[in-house]
Design an enzyme around this catalytic site. Sequence first.
Site, PDB file in Angstrom:
ATOM      1  CB  THR A   1      -0.898  -0.003   1.253  1.00 12.58           C
ATOM      2  OG1 THR A   1      -1.508   1.271   1.400  1.00 12.58           O
ATOM      3  CG2 THR A   1      -0.113  -0.298   2.525  1.00 12.58           C
ATOM      4  CG  ASP A   2      -1.137   4.992  -0.934  1.00  9.82           C
ATOM      5  OD1 ASP A   2      -1.682   4.361   0.009  1.00  9.82           O
ATOM      6  OD2 ASP A   2      -1.738   5.864  -1.605  1.00  9.82           O
ATOM      7  CD  GLU A   3      -3.396   3.660   4.569  1.00  6.73           C
ATOM      8  OE1 GLU A   3      -3.142   3.553   5.788  1.00  6.73           O
ATOM      9  OE2 GLU A   3      -4.538   3.712   4.111  1.00  6.73           O
TER      10      GLU A   3
ATOM     11  CE1 TYR B 190      -3.468  -2.606   5.726  1.00  5.38           C
ATOM     12  CE2 TYR B 190      -3.238  -0.260   5.269  1.00  5.38           C
ATOM     13  CZ  TYR B 190      -3.341  -1.569   4.817  1.00  5.38           C
ATOM     14  OH  TYR B 190      -3.307  -1.829   3.469  1.00  5.38           O
TER      15      TYR B 190
ATOM     16  CE  LYS C 295      -0.081  -4.582   3.014  1.00  9.83           C
ATOM     17  NZ  LYS C 295      -0.470  -5.918   2.446  1.00  9.83           N
TER      18      LYS C 295
HETATM   19  P1  NAD Z   1      -9.857  -7.100   2.173  1.00 11.20           P
HETATM   20  O1  NAD Z   1      -9.869  -6.831   3.639  1.00 11.20           O
HETATM   21  O2  NAD Z   1     -11.056  -6.782   1.356  1.00 11.20           O
HETATM   22  O3  NAD Z   1      -9.543  -8.656   1.922  1.00 11.20           O
HETATM   23  C1  NAD Z   1      -8.546  -9.342   2.631  1.00 11.20           C
HETATM   24  C2  NAD Z   1      -8.737 -10.839   2.359  1.00 11.20           C
HETATM   25  O4  NAD Z   1      -7.677 -11.534   3.012  1.00 11.20           O
HETATM   26  C3  NAD Z   1     -10.047 -11.413   2.901  1.00 11.20           C
HETATM   27  O5  NAD Z   1     -10.663 -12.238   1.942  1.00 11.20           O
HETATM   28  C4  NAD Z   1      -9.608 -12.217   4.111  1.00 11.20           C
HETATM   29  O6  NAD Z   1     -10.463 -13.325   4.384  1.00 11.20           O
HETATM   30  C5  NAD Z   1      -8.222 -12.663   3.698  1.00 11.20           C
HETATM   31  N1  NAD Z   1      -7.341 -12.968   4.832  1.00 11.20           N
HETATM   32  C6  NAD Z   1      -7.142 -12.217   5.941  1.00 11.20           C
HETATM   33  N2  NAD Z   1      -6.276 -12.835   6.751  1.00 11.20           N
HETATM   34  C7  NAD Z   1      -5.895 -13.982   6.132  1.00 11.20           C
HETATM   35  C8  NAD Z   1      -5.002 -15.022   6.462  1.00 11.20           C
HETATM   36  N3  NAD Z   1      -4.321 -15.023   7.628  1.00 11.20           N
HETATM   37  N4  NAD Z   1      -4.850 -16.045   5.591  1.00 11.20           N
HETATM   38  C9  NAD Z   1      -5.532 -16.057   4.416  1.00 11.20           C
HETATM   39  N5  NAD Z   1      -6.417 -15.123   4.067  1.00 11.20           N
HETATM   40  C10 NAD Z   1      -6.587 -14.073   4.915  1.00 11.20           C
HETATM   41  O7  NAD Z   1      -8.565  -6.376   1.608  1.00 11.20           O
HETATM   42  P2  NAD Z   1      -8.344  -5.616   0.220  1.00 11.20           P
HETATM   43  O8  NAD Z   1      -8.844  -4.240   0.341  1.00 11.20           O
HETATM   44  O9  NAD Z   1      -8.826  -6.480  -0.869  1.00 11.20           O
HETATM   45  O10 NAD Z   1      -6.748  -5.545   0.198  1.00 11.20           O
HETATM   46  C11 NAD Z   1      -5.989  -6.622  -0.345  1.00 11.20           C
HETATM   47  C12 NAD Z   1      -4.519  -6.296  -0.224  1.00 11.20           C
HETATM   48  O11 NAD Z   1      -4.220  -5.104  -0.927  1.00 11.20           O
HETATM   49  C13 NAD Z   1      -4.047  -6.073   1.203  1.00 11.20           C
HETATM   50  O12 NAD Z   1      -2.767  -6.626   1.340  1.00 11.20           O
HETATM   51  C14 NAD Z   1      -3.995  -4.570   1.340  1.00 11.20           C
HETATM   52  O13 NAD Z   1      -3.038  -4.176   2.291  1.00 11.20           O
HETATM   53  C15 NAD Z   1      -3.598  -4.167  -0.058  1.00 11.20           C
HETATM   54  N6  NAD Z   1      -4.063  -2.844  -0.502  1.00 11.20           N
HETATM   55  C16 NAD Z   1      -5.370  -2.478  -0.376  1.00 11.20           C
HETATM   56  C17 NAD Z   1      -5.788  -1.231  -0.876  1.00 11.20           C
HETATM   57  C18 NAD Z   1      -7.228  -0.796  -0.796  1.00 11.20           C
HETATM   58  O14 NAD Z   1      -7.527   0.360  -1.133  1.00 11.20           O
HETATM   59  N7  NAD Z   1      -8.175  -1.648  -0.405  1.00 11.20           N
HETATM   60  C19 NAD Z   1      -4.856  -0.377  -1.468  1.00 11.20           C
HETATM   61  C20 NAD Z   1      -3.514  -0.780  -1.557  1.00 11.20           C
HETATM   62  C21 NAD Z   1      -3.142  -2.021  -1.089  1.00 11.20           C
HETATM   63  O1  DAU Z   2      -4.122   4.073   0.537  1.00 11.56           O
HETATM   64  C1  DAU Z   2      -4.350   2.694   0.445  1.00 11.56           C
HETATM   65  C2  DAU Z   2      -5.196   2.242   1.604  1.00 11.56           C
HETATM   66  O2  DAU Z   2      -6.517   2.708   1.355  1.00 11.56           O
HETATM   67  C3  DAU Z   2      -5.198   0.719   1.788  1.00 11.56           C
HETATM   68  O3  DAU Z   2      -3.892   0.312   2.117  1.00 11.56           O
HETATM   69  C4  DAU Z   2      -6.175   0.307   2.889  1.00 11.56           C
HETATM   70  O4  DAU Z   2      -6.228  -1.092   2.970  1.00 11.56           O
HETATM   71  C5  DAU Z   2      -7.532   0.857   2.545  1.00 11.56           C
HETATM   72  O5  DAU Z   2      -8.454   0.565   3.587  1.00 11.56           O
HETATM   73  C6  DAU Z   2      -7.475   2.367   2.325  1.00 11.56           C
HETATM   74  O6  DAU Z   2      -7.173   3.034   3.579  1.00 11.56           O
HETATM   75  P1  DAU Z   2      -7.895   4.401   4.009  1.00 11.56           P
HETATM   76  O7  DAU Z   2      -7.783   4.540   5.464  1.00 11.56           O
HETATM   77  O8  DAU Z   2      -7.416   5.532   3.185  1.00 11.56           O
HETATM   78  O9  DAU Z   2      -9.406   4.039   3.550  1.00 11.56           O
HETATM   79  P2  DAU Z   2     -10.815   4.327   4.245  1.00 11.56           P
HETATM   80  O10 DAU Z   2     -11.856   4.005   3.215  1.00 11.56           O
HETATM   81  O11 DAU Z   2     -10.924   3.670   5.568  1.00 11.56           O
HETATM   82  O12 DAU Z   2     -10.788   5.902   4.455  1.00 11.56           O
HETATM   83  C7  DAU Z   2     -10.618   6.781   3.360  1.00 11.56           C
HETATM   84  C8  DAU Z   2     -10.570   8.183   3.913  1.00 11.56           C
HETATM   85  O13 DAU Z   2     -11.885   8.520   4.402  1.00 11.56           O
HETATM   86  C9  DAU Z   2      -9.631   8.356   5.082  1.00 11.56           C
HETATM   87  O14 DAU Z   2      -9.024   9.639   5.022  1.00 11.56           O
HETATM   88  C10 DAU Z   2     -10.541   8.278   6.315  1.00 11.56           C
HETATM   89  C11 DAU Z   2     -11.852   8.830   5.803  1.00 11.56           C
HETATM   90  N1  DAU Z   2     -13.079   8.257   6.370  1.00 11.56           N
HETATM   91  C12 DAU Z   2     -13.201   6.900   6.432  1.00 11.56           C
HETATM   92  C13 DAU Z   2     -14.352   6.323   6.932  1.00 11.56           C
HETATM   93  C14 DAU Z   2     -14.481   4.811   7.038  1.00 11.56           C
HETATM   94  C15 DAU Z   2     -14.114   9.097   6.775  1.00 11.56           C
HETATM   95  O15 DAU Z   2     -14.015  10.326   6.685  1.00 11.56           O
HETATM   96  N2  DAU Z   2     -15.247   8.517   7.272  1.00 11.56           N
HETATM   97  C16 DAU Z   2     -15.411   7.162   7.391  1.00 11.56           C
HETATM   98  O16 DAU Z   2     -16.466   6.702   7.883  1.00 11.56           O
END
Ligand code: NAD
Ligand code: DAU
Length: 356
Positions: free
Chosen positions: A133-135, A159, A163
């Site tokens: 992730t970019d985080e 988190y 990562k």
């Molecule tokens: P998500 O939470 O939707 O899905 C995570 C999946 O991993 C689920 O299906 C869960 O059951 C599975 N899982 C959790 N723990 C596990 C374990 N111990 N063994 C096997 N499976 C397990 O997550 P996402 O949003 O799809 O993110 C996927 C990946 O991409 C993550 O590594 C996250 O850090 C990364 N990522 C997410 C975002 C985003 O915006 N969502 C952005 C950048 C990177």
């Molecule tokens: O940048 C990549 C990341 O993006 C991934 O690594 C994470 O897995 C993914 O969850 C996401 O993280 P964020 O924290 O940025 O996503 P979230 O949707 O939780 O929040 C987006 C922005 O909105 C953040 O600045 C917090 C804000 N927010 C979030 C929620 C849930 C609100 O203002 N209100 C809310 O209820």
Amino acid sequence: MNFLVTGGAGFIGSAVCRHLCANPAYRVTNLDKLTYAGNLASLRPVENAHNYRFAHADICDERAVLDILRRDDIDIVMNLAAESHVDRSIDGPGAFIETNIVGTYRILNAALEYWRGLPEDSKSRFRFHHVSTDEVFGDLPFDGGMFVEETPYAPSSPYSASKAASDHLVRAWHETYGLPVVLSNCSNNYGPYHFPEKLIPLVILNALDEKTLPVYGAGANVRDWLFVEDHARALELVATRGRPGESYNVGGNSERTNLSVVETICDLLDTRRPRAGGKSYRDLISFVTDRPGHDRRYAIDASKIGRDLGWAPSENFDSGLARTVDWFLDNKWWWGPIREQRYAGERLGEARKEGV
Ligand code: NAD
Ligand code: DAU
């Protein structure tokens, strides 16, 4: 080419499985523990495909992972399994340490043992792709700067710290043991099948339920949004054509403040599903206490993946958000059971630093 996608029942992993299965030359094994975020309903479009199979397993279980790698003759591991929600990491960091750090360590061990036993041609083809992730890069000021691949890591939340630790382990397994790894660091994804704890799906579903739309702080924080299917295409390129030992930033070139994201969703819903009484969904917006440790801004410079692998996003934020809103309006069969049985939209991660 045989892929092992971990976390394939999650939001991005399921998009990756659906994308890869469209190629008849690929075989895809989806390994997932099925936590609260895992949902096999997201695989419905491919569940009967000849080139898809599901394995219910935990990445922390090194033996189980090794058995699956051998059984399915895996060429490429794409490691997406993770605890992914920042707010949940504030309430309970333990699961993030366990899956994101220990789990990555375990799956690296399994991959190394498997890779060492491969014949030479398979060995040179094998890749371990870690999806990050970019985080991990931390907090950018509002008025400038972008993350490049060389930006030093400075994570703010449990988190992102977990990562970051996992990324370091993956690089160490490359430098020390020679495991052919690639990494990618992506910005915020959005799109169909997004678990409704994250901002965009939460706001869509709260609005449809006439609940308040929680905006943290003043809504001024900025995220860079990428449509999930564009990310899935990028991940395929990184996994199949990325250079071992390298990382690739992936972003949507779509920076928005949170408030503007929420207002745009309200405007889309006002047109598509007007409220009874004629008021705008914007009236449901509620400014709530900020997330502790809330990073102000993320911005990705994705020029390397464009230059080296020929990737560019195909969806812009307006078109992608409209598609996403329409998908949620049309697919209550998917999100209805989640809202009723798993997560109804209550506030998470409000703990203050001194009270954790
Ligand atoms: P998500 O939470 O939707 O899905 C995570 C999946 O991993 C689920 O299906 C869960 O059951 C599975 N899982 C959790 N723990 C596990 C374990 N111990 N063994 C096997 N499976 C397990 O997550 P996402 O949003 O799809 O993110 C996927 C990946 O991409 C993550 O590594 C996250 O850090 C990364 N990522 C997410 C975002 C985003 O915006 N969502 C952005 C950048 C990177
Ligand atoms: O940048 C990549 C990341 O993006 C991934 O690594 C994470 O897995 C993914 O969850 C996401 O993280 P964020 O924290 O940025 O996503 P979230 O949707 O939780 O929040 C987006 C922005 O909105 C953040 O600045 C917090 C804000 N927010 C979030 C929620 C849930 C609100 O203002 N209100 C809310 O209820």
